[in-house]
Design an enzyme around this catalytic site. Structure first.
Site, PDB file in Angstrom:
ATOM      1  N   GLU A  20      -2.755  -2.973 -14.019  1.00 48.26           N
ATOM      2  CA  GLU A  20      -2.842  -5.038 -13.994  1.00 48.26           C
ATOM      3  C   GLU A  20      -3.250  -5.549 -12.018  1.00 48.26           C
ATOM      4  O   GLU A  20      -2.779  -4.646 -11.193  1.00 48.26           O
ATOM      5  CB  GLU A  20      -1.552  -5.687 -14.232  1.00 48.26           C
ATOM      6  N   ASP A  70       7.118  -3.675   1.965  1.00 45.43           N
ATOM      7  CA  ASP A  70       7.128  -5.168   2.250  1.00 45.43           C
ATOM      8  C   ASP A  70       7.270  -5.230   3.271  1.00 45.43           C
ATOM      9  O   ASP A  70       8.652  -4.974   3.447  1.00 45.43           O
ATOM     10  CB  ASP A  70       6.858  -5.837   0.890  1.00 45.43           C
ATOM     11  N   ASP A 116       8.148  -7.661   5.829  1.00 42.82           N
ATOM     12  CA  ASP A 116       7.429  -9.397   6.855  1.00 42.82           C
ATOM     13  C   ASP A 116       8.443  -9.848   8.241  1.00 42.82           C
ATOM     14  O   ASP A 116       9.625  -9.676   7.913  1.00 42.82           O
ATOM     15  CB  ASP A 116       7.968 -10.231   5.707  1.00 42.82           C
TER      16      ASP A 116
END
Lengths: 426, 501
Positions: free
Chosen positions: A46, A111, A113
């Site tokens: 995807e 991830d 951040d």
């Protein structure tokens, strides 16, 4: 040109140029195709695009590199996200019976951040970063990279700058791609030390004995702590930040330290007092005390967004996607020199497009080559694209990507050999 | 699933073989005929047992003495096998009931997760209760063999092995066998960093072997449920079983508060006052944060948004509510419509796969998605520092003795009981008749006590007898110290209520 030249309003003009002449499609496809070891691995992947005005299109999929190129050049996405490899082609997900369309595999991703560090950095907040707080990302990369390789035995780690305020890690080993959601969350939790939200003051609690993984991580933190926390962030230099640190030590020690701090202003020496107190406490207290280590970890240890890592179908911004706000390209980070990585030196889309227009010395040579090679046009446009990005500051980042892919290629060559051997046997 | 037996002759042998062990991996489905009534009673009993497992897991430390005692009791009450000795009938019941619930609990992700969790906890308890010899027999019988590491390897890793586990001290490393298995086979130990991990392999001391067994059990069960789900249409065509199975699977969470009986009964203006009176602490905290910061992160929006939906906000109200608050902060109306409105419509089942999401239960709030940096969601009793919790309770006028009672419960990890105590203290009722398991239940019960249950809109202008009575009762059991303050509180409340009337 400095990155300040980037203007988000120009994005619609720059993106077509970027996708036509600069985006490294060949490498990109080579990565996600994983040597073709598994059938339909690329085809069932995807992609999702964010278009102009935040229009979000999910479940895109492409049958080949050229289809991917064509579609991207047609749609000119502001942002590209990569999702899972599904049981069917994602763009046909509506045609299969619900329930049977399932996310099967994906890289194990992380991830990190900078916004998650807001309570422990004083230089900036929210989406802002500076060279001071970027050290936190360097620490995060060093700690996680070590653990993922040494503890978990993964080899193919792609670290990528997110384009604004963080970094992503793509663990691409076959074993990592096949991990179940439960296994992903177990890995993420193994790697998470900071626990609790706004209602928790003390976010790191060490238990006795300290696990080898935490010891290793502490070694990394210790290396950066004096310069980063004591100097750059000056966590013991100002009244309110000093109180924040003291809130993390036991009540009796806190009183003693407060008295000492009345006299002592120098941050390094203040820290040494904290260490001395910790040692003292360790000798007397029944339960082991590690508050100085806990402080170091609370201020420096990587803060993972575990929800991103847990789900097989979670989307993550693709490498070489543009960050629409900063214009910076999401580029791979060279691990051999991670301390030198400077997010502000990462090229913006306006910079590299501008660099394209600058005349280059070997331009004439290229032209003559172009004219004689008329018979194979496909080939020559391919070649031209390669030369195009090589003329820009994107080149060195594509080189890191190439190096990463070369490492991967060795692993799937072995796989393919094994497969063909098996076929001969039957 | 093949309940109808095809080979009756083999059944008796199989039965003896199957039920010779106190514990099994449920590898073979039962092959005998059973009556419908037995089918139902077996299933209901196991469901009761699993519910107990769930409740005990929330109120007690798993495998603590209290937990074990209570669970053992329930196993006896529901007639499931326990201890050694001849229990073929009970083991048969254990076997069959497990497979019936598989049918009922294979249909959705949520059901599967719940079922697996409870079955794994139950299995863990029963495995731990086995005697050493039985454990080995069990491992042997199920072909669970693991590689031990050599003395040399152990010697090289001694320091690391010793600092990796709570149980093994330096001395013990020598005495114990260590098994080396891929980390995927011992996720629970990896997650909690209870083992040494190197190059993708974990080194497990012998006394932690239960974890690998459990991991194996969990994986098998999860795969089996996925397979069962695929063959479910065949079962559903049986009109005797279908309603029964549906009924069984609906009863797992108790009420899920998704039924929209009271849509539109609440006006947006009421939310502030309701938050103070009838919201559980977790929602009050989220509401407060939202009002102060005009923003909540995703976890908070989900937990609070679904709660509000549960108490009766319509989609239109919800959109208006969130928009009003967010545009006071950094988000403008345009950004709100683009970035946030979608997820609110999603909550109401108007986007994406159009699932009508149900409000989170206490279990879900406590166990899944713990808050991290910038988050205010979660359970305040579970996810707050005790010191901050104390301050908060004090600021909400909970008496000092009440605060210490609550903190005591929190310390014992009885978060739902702590919340229930908070309910009792703030509503001046003694011994609530319900057992708290859902924030929306808290709200409903609170409205009942405050007399607003029937018509929320009029809740401010009705003064209810029961409240007065319970307030009086509440007074008598308060310790003398803060009585006067408390009395003042109540009189003030009564006064305002009278004025409103």
């Amino acid at each position: 040109m400095p990155s300040s030249a980037y203007d988000p309003a120009c994005l619609p003009d720059l993106l077509p140029l970027y996708y036509r002449r600069l985006f490294p499609f060949a490498q990109y496809y080579r990565w996600l195709n994983y040597g073709g070891v598994q059938k339909n691995y690329f085809q069932n992947r995807e992609f999702s695009f964010t278009l102009k005005d935040d229009i979000y299109v999910r479940y895109q999929s492409f049958s080949s590199q050229s289809e991917l190129e064509k579609e991207m050049q047609k749609m000119n996405p502001y942002k590209i996200d990569i999702g899972a490899v599904y049981s069917h082609r994602p763009n046909q997900h509506n045609t299969v019976k619900s329930g049977s369309f399932q996310a099967l595999e994906k890289e194990l991703v992380f991830d990190i951040d900078m916004t998650d560090y807001d309570d422990v950095r004083s230089c900036c907040s929210a989406a802002d970063i500076c060279s001071k707080c970027w050290t936190l990302m360097t620490i995060a990369i060093r700690i996680l990279d070590r653990a993922l390789r040494r503890d978990f035995g993964f080899h193919h780690l792609l670290w990528v700058y997110s384009g604004r305020r963080g970094v992503h890690c793509w663990v691409c080993d076959e074993a990592a791609r096949k991990l179940s959601a439960a296994a992903r969350s177990a890995v993420a939790e193994y790697l998470s030390l900071i626990k609790g939200g706004e209602e928790t003051v003390k976010k790191v609690m060490l238990t006795d004995p300290i696990h080898p993984f935490i010891r290793e991580s502490l070694e990394v933190v210790k290396h950066y702590f004096p310069q980063y926390a004591l100097q750059d962030q000056n966590i013991l230099g100002r009244k309110e930040s000093e109180e924040k640190v003291l809130a993390l030590v036991p009540e009796d020690v806190k009183k003693e330290l407060q008295e000492i701090f009345q006299e002592e202003r120098n941050p390094e020496r203040r820290w040494r007092h904290i260490e001395v107190q910790a040692k003292k406490k360790q000798q007397t207290a029944k339960k082991r005390q590690y508050f100085e280590k806990e402080i170091m970890l609370q201020y420096c240890y990587p803060r993972l967004d575990v929800n991103v890592s847990k789900g097989v179908n979670h989307l993550l911004k693709s490498p070489f996607s543009v960050h629409p706000k900063t214009g910076r390209i999401s580029v791979p980070i060279d691990l051999t020199d991670v301390d030198k990585f400077d997010p502000f030196a990462v090229p913006t889309i306006s910079l590299i497009c501008e660099e394209l227009d600058r005349p280059k010395a070997d331009e004439d040579e290229a032209k003559s080559e172009d004219t004689k090679g008329k018979e194979n046009e496909q080939d020559s446009t391919e070649k031209r694209k390669i030369r195009d990005y090589k003329r820009t500051s994107l080149a060195k980042y594509v080189k890191y990507f190439d190096q990463f892919l070369a490492g991967m290629a060795d692993s799937w060559k072995g796989k393919l050999l094994k497969q063909s051997d098996l076929q001969k046997e039957f | 699933m093949q309940f109808p037996s095809k080979k009756p002759k083999a059944v008796t042998d199989l039965k003896a073989e199957l039920y010779s062990q106190p514990l099994q991996f449920y590898g073979q489905p039962p092959l005998e005929n059973i009556s419908l009534s037995e089918f139902e009673s077996f299933a209901v009993d196991r469901l009761k047992l699993l519910k107990t497992v769930e409740n005990l897991g929330v109120s007690y430390v798993k495998l603590s003495d209290d937990y074990k005692k209570k669970l053992d009791n329930e196993i006896k009450t529901q007639n499931f096998p326990h201890g050694a000795g001849e229990q073929t009938e009970k083991r048969r019941k254990d076997h069959i009931s497990h497979f019936i619930l598989r049918l009922a609990y294979c249909q959705t992700e949520d059901l599967r997760r719940w079922f697996i969790q409870q079955e794994v906890d139950l299995f863990k308890y029963r495995f731990k209760e086995l005697e050493c010899g039985e454990k080995l027999k069990f491992l042997h019988k199920n072909n669970l063999q693991y590689n031990t590491i050599s003395a040399e390897e152990k010697d090289n890793l001694r320091e690391k092995l010793a600092t990796s586990s709570y149980t093994a001290s330096g001395v013990k490393v020598e005495e114990q066998d260590f098994y080396k298995v891929p980390f995927q086979d011992a996720l629970d130990l990896v997650r909690t960093r209870k083992v040494y991990l190197e190059e993708g392999y974990v080194y497990i001391p012998h006394n932690e072997i239960v974890t690998i067994v459990l991991n194996d059990f969990r994986t098998r069960l999860s795969k089996a449920l996925a397979l069962t789900a695929r063959s479910l249409p065949a079962v559903h065509s049986d009109e005797r079983l279908q309603p029964l199975l549906t009924h069984l699977s609906h009863s797992y969470l108790g009420q899920d508060y998704s039924v929209q009986k009271n849509v539109g009964k609440i006006s947006l203006e009421q939310i502030d006052s309701l938050a103070g009176k009838s919201f559980p602490l977790c929602m009050r905290q989220l509401h407060q944060t939202l009002r102060d910061q005009h923003h909540l992160r995703h976890g908070g929006r989900m937990q609070y948004g679904l709660f509000l939906k549960g108490i009766g906000l319509s989609l239109e109200q919800a959109l208006q509510f969130w928009r009003m608050e967010f545009i006071r902060g950094k988000v403008d109306a345009d950004k709100f419509d683009k970035a946030y409105a979608y997820s609110i419509r999603h909550m109401f089942g108007k986007e994406g796969k159009r699932a009508d999401y149900t409000p989170y239960s206490c279990m879900k709030v406590i166990l899944s998605n713990p808050p991290s940096q910038g988050d205010y969601h979660g359970c305040p009793f579970r996810h707050s520092d005790p010191e901050l919790l104390k301050q908060k309770l004090q600021s909400y006028k909970v008496s000092p003795s009440g605060v210490s009672q609550i903190l005591e419960l929190v310390k014992g990890m009885h978060y739902q009981l702590a919340c229930q105590k908070y309910f009792e203290l703030t509503h001046n009722v003694e011994d609530t008749a319900f057992s708290l398991s859902h924030p929306n239940q808290y709200f409903t019960e609170s409205q009942k006590v405050l007399g607003g249950g029937k018509d929320v809109k009029r809740e401010t202008d009705t003064l209810q007898r029961p409240q007065e009575n319970s307030a009086a009762r509440g007074l008598t059991r308060e310790p003398a110290g803060d009585e006067s303050q408390h009395l003042a509180e109540i009189t003030k409340n009564l006064e305002t209520d009278f004025q409103d009337a």
